[in-house]
Design a protein around this motif. Structure first.
Motif, PDB file in Angstrom:
ATOM      1  N   GLY A   1       1.153  -4.797   5.269  1.00  0.00           N
ATOM      2  CA  GLY A   1       2.059  -4.638   4.137  1.00  0.00           C
ATOM      3  C   GLY A   1       3.158  -3.654   4.464  1.00  0.00           C
ATOM      4  O   GLY A   1       3.340  -3.250   5.616  1.00  0.00           O
TER       5      GLY A   1
ATOM      6  N   ARG B   1      -5.735  -0.902   6.987  1.00  0.00           N
ATOM      7  CA  ARG B   1      -4.480  -1.542   6.618  1.00  0.00           C
ATOM      8  C   ARG B   1      -3.416  -1.127   7.633  1.00  0.00           C
ATOM      9  O   ARG B   1      -3.518  -0.058   8.233  1.00  0.00           O
ATOM     10  CB  ARG B   1      -4.004  -1.100   5.227  1.00  0.00           C
ATOM     11  CG  ARG B   1      -4.761  -1.692   4.061  1.00  0.00           C
ATOM     12  CD  ARG B   1      -4.084  -1.300   2.744  1.00  0.00           C
ATOM     13  NE  ARG B   1      -4.726  -1.919   1.606  1.00  0.00           N
ATOM     14  CZ  ARG B   1      -4.481  -3.157   1.180  1.00  0.00           C
ATOM     15  NH1 ARG B   1      -3.573  -3.893   1.803  1.00  0.00           N
ATOM     16  NH2 ARG B   1      -5.116  -3.650   0.141  1.00  0.00           N
TER      17      ARG B   1
ATOM     18  N   PRO C   1      -6.833  -7.764   9.251  1.00  0.00           N
ATOM     19  CA  PRO C   1      -6.357  -9.145   9.133  1.00  0.00           C
ATOM     20  C   PRO C   1      -4.899  -9.197   8.681  1.00  0.00           C
ATOM     21  O   PRO C   1      -4.351  -8.216   8.175  1.00  0.00           O
ATOM     22  CB  PRO C   1      -7.280  -9.745   8.071  1.00  0.00           C
ATOM     23  CG  PRO C   1      -7.662  -8.568   7.222  1.00  0.00           C
ATOM     24  CD  PRO C   1      -7.744  -7.395   8.161  1.00  0.00           C
ATOM     25  N   ALA C   2      -4.298 -10.363   8.856  1.00  0.00           N
ATOM     26  CA  ALA C   2      -2.892 -10.540   8.489  1.00  0.00           C
ATOM     27  C   ALA C   2      -2.640 -10.221   7.023  1.00  0.00           C
ATOM     28  O   ALA C   2      -1.566  -9.727   6.659  1.00  0.00           O
ATOM     29  CB  ALA C   2      -2.455 -11.971   8.809  1.00  0.00           C
ATOM     30  N   THR C   3      -3.623 -10.480   6.173  1.00  0.00           N
ATOM     31  CA  THR C   3      -3.454 -10.236   4.733  1.00  0.00           C
ATOM     32  C   THR C   3      -3.371  -8.762   4.384  1.00  0.00           C
ATOM     33  O   THR C   3      -2.983  -8.410   3.267  1.00  0.00           O
ATOM     34  CB  THR C   3      -4.611 -10.865   3.947  1.00  0.00           C
ATOM     35  OG1 THR C   3      -5.852 -10.367   4.478  1.00  0.00           O
ATOM     36  CG2 THR C   3      -4.581 -12.387   4.053  1.00  0.00           C
ATOM     37  N   ARG C   4      -3.735  -7.905   5.336  1.00  0.00           N
ATOM     38  CA  ARG C   4      -3.693  -6.461   5.070  1.00  0.00           C
ATOM     39  C   ARG C   4      -2.551  -5.764   5.827  1.00  0.00           C
ATOM     40  O   ARG C   4      -2.558  -4.549   5.983  1.00  0.00           O
ATOM     41  CB  ARG C   4      -5.044  -5.812   5.372  1.00  0.00           C
ATOM     42  CG  ARG C   4      -6.113  -6.282   4.381  1.00  0.00           C
ATOM     43  CD  ARG C   4      -7.480  -5.674   4.663  1.00  0.00           C
ATOM     44  NE  ARG C   4      -7.577  -4.293   4.262  1.00  0.00           N
ATOM     45  CZ  ARG C   4      -7.831  -3.868   3.023  1.00  0.00           C
ATOM     46  NH1 ARG C   4      -7.974  -4.737   2.030  1.00  0.00           N
ATOM     47  NH2 ARG C   4      -7.941  -2.575   2.755  1.00  0.00           N
TER      48      ARG C   4
ATOM     49  N   ALA D   1      -2.235 -13.420  12.817  1.00  0.00           N
ATOM     50  CA  ALA D   1      -3.141 -14.557  12.630  1.00  0.00           C
ATOM     51  C   ALA D   1      -3.335 -15.308  13.939  1.00  0.00           C
ATOM     52  O   ALA D   1      -4.449 -15.730  14.271  1.00  0.00           O
ATOM     53  CB  ALA D   1      -2.584 -15.478  11.554  1.00  0.00           C
TER      54      ALA D   1
ATOM     55  N   ARG E   1       2.807 -11.247  10.189  1.00  0.00           N
ATOM     56  CA  ARG E   1       1.504 -11.782   9.746  1.00  0.00           C
ATOM     57  C   ARG E   1       1.117 -12.998  10.575  1.00  0.00           C
ATOM     58  O   ARG E   1      -0.060 -13.184  10.919  1.00  0.00           O
ATOM     59  CB  ARG E   1       1.558 -12.114   8.260  1.00  0.00           C
ATOM     60  CG  ARG E   1       1.684 -10.892   7.353  1.00  0.00           C
ATOM     61  CD  ARG E   1       1.477 -11.249   5.888  1.00  0.00           C
ATOM     62  NE  ARG E   1       1.700 -10.066   5.050  1.00  0.00           N
ATOM     63  CZ  ARG E   1       2.805  -9.855   4.324  1.00  0.00           C
ATOM     64  NH1 ARG E   1       3.773 -10.764   4.311  1.00  0.00           N
ATOM     65  NH2 ARG E   1       2.942  -8.758   3.619  1.00  0.00           N
TER      66      ARG E   1
ATOM     67  N   PRO F   1       6.401 -11.740   7.073  1.00  0.00           N
ATOM     68  CA  PRO F   1       5.717 -13.018   7.325  1.00  0.00           C
ATOM     69  C   PRO F   1       5.619 -13.357   8.818  1.00  0.00           C
ATOM     70  O   PRO F   1       4.601 -13.908   9.277  1.00  0.00           O
ATOM     71  CB  PRO F   1       6.589 -14.027   6.569  1.00  0.00           C
ATOM     72  CG  PRO F   1       7.217 -13.226   5.478  1.00  0.00           C
ATOM     73  CD  PRO F   1       7.485 -11.879   6.094  1.00  0.00           C
TER      74      PRO F   1
ATOM     75  N   ASP G   1       5.077  -2.237  -1.146  1.00  0.00           N
ATOM     76  CA  ASP G   1       3.957  -2.958  -1.746  1.00  0.00           C
ATOM     77  C   ASP G   1       3.012  -2.029  -2.490  1.00  0.00           C
ATOM     78  O   ASP G   1       2.164  -2.493  -3.262  1.00  0.00           O
ATOM     79  CB  ASP G   1       3.163  -3.711  -0.664  1.00  0.00           C
ATOM     80  CG  ASP G   1       3.965  -4.827  -0.033  1.00  0.00           C
ATOM     81  OD1 ASP G   1       4.726  -5.502  -0.757  1.00  0.00           O
ATOM     82  OD2 ASP G   1       3.825  -5.036   1.192  1.00  0.00           O
TER      83      ASP G   1
END
Length: 207
Positions: free
Chosen positions: A176, A57, A171-174, A203, A199, A196, A180
């Motif tokens: 934070g 992360r 990845p972008a989803t991880r 990506a 992210r 954002p 969070d």
């Protein structure tokens, strides 16, 4: 006799070599960015044992104090390490326990310099009750509840964040932020609002 002496000497040399500490991992910071290693700012050794981990992360923090462009990056990290390596009282009155080292892996100063904190292969620390195992911790200098990123910090983070994500396969989803995972304002709403954007950079950089 001579053969025995040679064998003994070679064994002693081999033993000395085996006891040498493993070299520190190479820097994960792109060479295009201004960078200050632990050795360059005069870091002390950790004062407690630390747990190894593999980052999966990327977590953003802020220092929570006003930006101080007049101080050098080395001064800032030496002061942070001194605070980290002793028991101390926080601004809200809570007592902070002694940590092994600087709690964050990388520190981004107001002039955009990336400073090496704790070695990334070791789990960081936090004043809040969350487990930072697996988190690569990047702290940005400033209180982003009231301040905004300097232009130099923006330029550095636009390069650093996707580069770290590529290096560790994050990845972008991880990507934070501290808030969070714990009840905290960190990294401040002005910096949190940039996530954002980062992210999207991650990506776009992913093959």
């Amino acid at each position: 006799m001579r053969a025995a002496l040679l064998a003994s000497t070679l064994a002693a040399l081999a033993g000395c070599h085996a006891r040498r500490p493993a070299p520190a991992p190479a820097s994960v910071v792109p060479a295009t960015l201004p960078y200050l290693s632990r050795a360059a700012w005069g870091a002390h050794a950790p004062v407690l044992s630390m747990k190894e981990h593999v980052p999966d992360r990327l977590t953003i923090h802020h220092t929570g104090v006003a930006q101080a462009p007049a101080r050098t990056p080395g001064e800032k990290l030496r002061a942070l390490q001194q605070f980290s390596q002793r028991e101390d009282r926080l601004a809200d009155g809570r007592v902070k326990k002694q940590w092994a080292d600087v709690p964050y892996h990388l520190y981004v100063t107001t002039d955009g310099t990336v400073v090496e904190g704790r070695e990334w292969r070791y789990v960081g620390d936090s004043n809040t009750p969350y487990d930072p195992t697996g988190h690569l911790l990047v702290v940005v200098e400033g209180n982003f509840e009231t301040e905004t990123l300097t232009e130099a910090q923006r330029r550095t983070l636009d390069v650093l964040v996707p580069a770290l994500a590529r290096r560790f396969g994050i990845p972008a989803t991880r990507l934070g932020a501290h808030r969070d995972f714990a009840t905290t304002a960190c990294p401040g709403h002005n910096l949190y609002a940039q996530l954002p954007h980062y992210r999207a950079l991650i990506a776009a950089a992913t093959p």
